[in-house]
Design an enzyme around this catalytic site. Structure first.
Site, PDB file in Angstrom:
ATOM      1  N   SER A 157      45.688  42.679  44.178  1.00 55.49           N
ATOM      2  CA  SER A 157      44.357  42.459  44.743  1.00 55.49           C
ATOM      3  C   SER A 157      44.055  43.535  45.774  1.00 55.49           C
ATOM      4  CB  SER A 157      44.262  41.047  45.316  1.00 55.49           C
ATOM      5  OG  SER A 157      42.922  40.696  45.493  1.00 55.49           O
ATOM      6  N   ASP A 164      39.747  37.439  35.197  1.00 57.35           N
ATOM      7  CA  ASP A 164      39.553  37.770  36.606  1.00 57.35           C
ATOM      8  C   ASP A 164      38.101  38.183  36.805  1.00 57.35           C
ATOM      9  OD1 ASP A 164      39.555  38.605  39.188  1.00 57.35           O
ATOM     10  OD2 ASP A 164      41.186  40.048  38.973  1.00 57.35           O
ATOM     11  N   HIS A 192      42.601  35.843  38.326  1.00 56.07           N
ATOM     12  CA  HIS A 192      42.965  36.742  39.415  1.00 56.07           C
ATOM     13  C   HIS A 192      44.329  36.412  40.007  1.00 56.07           C
ATOM     14  CE1 HIS A 192      42.178  39.698  42.531  1.00 56.07           C
ATOM     15  NE2 HIS A 192      42.504  38.820  43.452  1.00 56.07           N
TER      16      HIS A 192
END
Length: 726
Positions: A610, A693, A725
């Site tokens: 991320s 995601d 995600h």
């Protein structure tokens, strides 16, 4: 940690983390991804790193397979007398490729564990009122309604034979919370999806639509991993009536099946808020009469604001829910407009405590404790307003005189005691220290039964008392689980170093059989968020120890942007994604190179997910990238202008100080895809991304992989069509 961010801790059902920031902030399933690809391809995904040379792994090392197959335990819930506690366990088998689960009793004096039931349909097992052996639970099936669930009653003395159905629920409802009324009935709460008309949504009973088309005429069309519809999460209330089965028979509970939707009465309310909302988003008073819940602000566009309020509503739904801290509420503290969370009633039901942020568009703003007086519409008090920490969970002491807060603090999650009449300058003191508290429950002795984890153990259950600290350890996974038996506190250490503008904390985690006289390659961990941290906790995603036990020394710094070290360190990352944090990471790498002779930085790998994935991409195009043999980015941003394709626009607009059209240069200041950075790409890279995601769409991973390939950089793309995600 924030309840939603670019990267959120979202532990599994069986490893519940009460501090939701994150929970919640999931640092994605990079480890699981690697293992899955290994099983599928029969090769190491980290084949890119063969240039590192051979690495000798200790026979006692924790393997990825052992990590995944190790038991995962829920928090331990004590019975009213504090003699035993309930907890669930789940375990994955590589032989059957299936997960089994069961419930057990933990003797709090001896630590002895006794299995209660291995029925996989039993969930949310909890104690029935003030009884020491009576139990309530959700049955995951329904004999009458496909897709429905049931509430059952049982007893620890003979779980199977004493069990009976007390209520039939029309949908897959969960999040059971209860209170015993004055008449002895049980008022309960559950939650699930609701149709727009307020009835519970049951997927099994829905006809397949003739068209798969979607149409939207307002912002916020999808969220995290789901395309949004007109359905919403709702809290449903019901009652189990106490009845006698006949002369001399024991009391029994039954329900007529009727449920009341407590959220549907006000347009645009939703609770718990998906995808990370759960039963901590609502509470029921001890007499069962009142319900408090959190909902996003119904009058504001959800893609642009974090604002949410705490609502009060009668359990029987006789009146509509009313916000106690909304913009028109008489007691709302001035200029406090951010996210509200964790409502909890005092034992006598006269007060309601909750947490709230100040900023209306900042998910990682500091949470402050507020207390509302129920019989006064305009009384909300602030507690410890100037304390530079952000509580994640809150409970009252049994006498109602104090609050116990679970709070992230210096890379740990600790319990703090806060008097209910504390002033703004009061500084709470912690009475737990190491590890990360997942859950805590009061005991008659005044102690708390704490379920925790640490870098070296997936679950520890211990007792702690304000003013005394830890008073005893009841259970520790690394003492009973074969895969974890060689793990201990000596597996990890920590250090501080001079960062860009302040001292920065970092963990260092050693492989099994570590010998300080030898040298080991470096695995450089970069956390997500960006407002997040590496804590003294166990994870089945980014597990420090399982990476270390492949022969590395893991270094996991908490640079600018990290939480738990005060507001300033957290807040300074805004509009500085590639400056202060990057400098902190460079200085950490240099500190490791110059001060740890047993770490060979010339054979190093860096990995992140991320925001950590963004930072890996940023490092690839900057000088630090040349110091590593390989890089691994998971679900990271790559093209600056693509940030506008996310769903929670308030996140980007806060981080880059404005809208995409008025402040585009801010979005482009730290652009990994800028030509001057792409032309520096040279380090082999693994790119991991997932089709579901919607936070950072898979096009980001594809774009990165395309560029790496066109630039001739050794690279591999690992994607999952059914993952999101986290």
């Amino acid at each position: 940690m924030p309840t939603s961010s670019l990267c959120v801790w979202s532990p599994s059902t069986y490893i519940s983390v009460t501090v939701r920031r994150a929970a919640r902030l999931v640092l994605c399933t990079f480890l699981l991804s690697c293992v899955a690809a290994y099983l599928i391809d029969n090769m190491r995904v980290f084949q890119l790193t063969t240039a590192l040379g051979s690495i000798i792994v200790s026979a006692t090392a924790l393997t990825p397979e052992q990590l995944i197959a190790a038991p995962r335990r829920s928090d331990a819930i004590p019975n009213p007398s504090g003699e035993v506690a309930l907890f669930s366990t789940s375990e994955y088998s590589f032989e059957t490729h299936a997960t089994s689960s069961w419930w057990s009793l933990l003797d709090l004096e001896t630590g002895k564990v006794t299995q209660l039931t291995n029925d996989s349909n039993v969930s949310e097992l909890t104690w029935l009122g003030s009884t020491d052996s009576g139990l309530l639970y959700i049955n995951g099936t329904n004999a009458e309604i496909p897709g429905g669930t049931e509430i059952w009653v049982s007893d620890t003395s003979d779980f199977v034979n004493s069990a009976y159905k007390a209520a039939s629920l029309p949908a897959p409802l969960s999040g059971l919370k209860t209170a015993i009324t004055k008449s002895g009935d049980i008022n309960f709460l559950v939650y699930g999806e609701s149709w727009p008309n307020g009835t519970a949504y049951n997927k099994e009973l829905v006809a397949t639509p003739l068209s798969s088309a979607r149409i939207h005429d307002s912002i916020y069309v999808r969220h995290w991993d789901t395309w949004l519809t007109t359905r919403f999460n709702a809290i449903f209330s019901g009652t189990l009536k106490k009845k006698r089965a006949g002369p001399g028979a024991t009391s029994a509970y039954t329900s007529n099946g009727s449920l009341k939707n407590l959220v549907a009465g006000v347009k645009n309310l939703e609770s718990p808020y998906p995808p990370f909302g759960d039963a901590s988003d609502y509470d029921i008073s001890s007499d069962g009469k009142l319900v408090a819940f959190k909902s996003k602000a119904p009058e504001l566009p959800r893609a642009n604001h974090t604002a949410s309020y705490i609502y009060l509503v009668p359990h029987d739904g006789s009146n509509k829910a009313v916000a106690i801290n909304g913009p028109d509420s008489p007691g709302t503290p001035k200029d406090i407009k951010g996210d509200s969370s964790s409502p909890v009633f005092s034992p006598d039901g006269r007060h309601l405590a909750y947490l709230q942020m100040e900023d209306i568009s900042y998910e990682s703003d500091r949470r402050t404790v507020y207390v509302h007086t129920i019989d006064s519409k305009d009384t909300i008090r602030t507690l410890a307003k100037n304390w530079d920490r952000s509580p994640g969970a809150i409970k009252w002491t049994a006498d109602g005189k104090n609050l116990v807060l679970n709070t992230e603090d210096s890379a740990r999650s600790r319990l703090f005691l806060l008097p209910a009449d504390a002033g703004n300058d009061f500084k709470p003191k912690n009475f737990t220290d190491g590890g990360s508290v997942a859950a805590y429950y009061g005991l008659p002795s005044g102690e708390y039964l704490v379920s925790s984890s640490a870098i070296h153990t997936s679950r520890t259950v211990y007792t702690a008392k304000p003013g005394e600290g830890v008073t005893g350890v009841v259970f520790s996974a690394n003492e009973v689980d074969p895969a974890l038996k060689n793990l201990g506190p000596s597996d990890a250490d920590e250090f501080y170093y001079k960062g860009n503008w302040t001292d920065i904390h970092s963990w260092i985690v050693y492989p099994s059989g570590f010998d300080k006289s030898k040298t080991y390659p470096l695995l450089f961990y970069i956390h997500g968020g960006p407002q997040g941290s590496w804590g003294d906790s166990w994870s089945t995603r980014w597990n420090y120890k399982v990476f270390a036990d492949q022969g590395y020394v893991v270094v996991a710094p908490n640079p600018t942007g990290s939480t738990g070290f005060g507001d300033k360190l957290t807040d300074e990352i805004a509009n500085n994604w590639g400056s202060y944090p990057y400098d902190d990471l460079v200085k950490c790498w240099e500190h490791v190179r110059d001060n740890f002779d047993f770490i060979d930085t010339s054979r190093g790998v860096a990995a992140g997910a991320s925001y950590g994935g963004f930072m890996i991409n940023w490092i690839q195009g900057n000088p630090l990238g040349r110091e590593f043999k390989a890089l691994a980015s998971h679900d990271g941003t790559f093209v600056a202008d693509a940030k506008v394709s996310t769903e929670e626009l308030w996140f980007m607009e806060h981080e880059f100080n404005g809208t995409f059209w008025d402040n585009r240069e801010n979005y482009r200041r730290f652009d990994p895809s800028a030509p001057e950075h792409i032309k520096q790409f040279a380090t082999p890279q693994l790119v991991i991304h997932s089709d579901l995601d919607y936070r950072l769409p898979i096009s980001e991973g594809l774009a990165l992989f395309n560029i790496l390939q066109e630039r001739g950089v050794p690279s591999r793309l690992l994607s999952f069509p059914d993952e999101n995600h986290w």
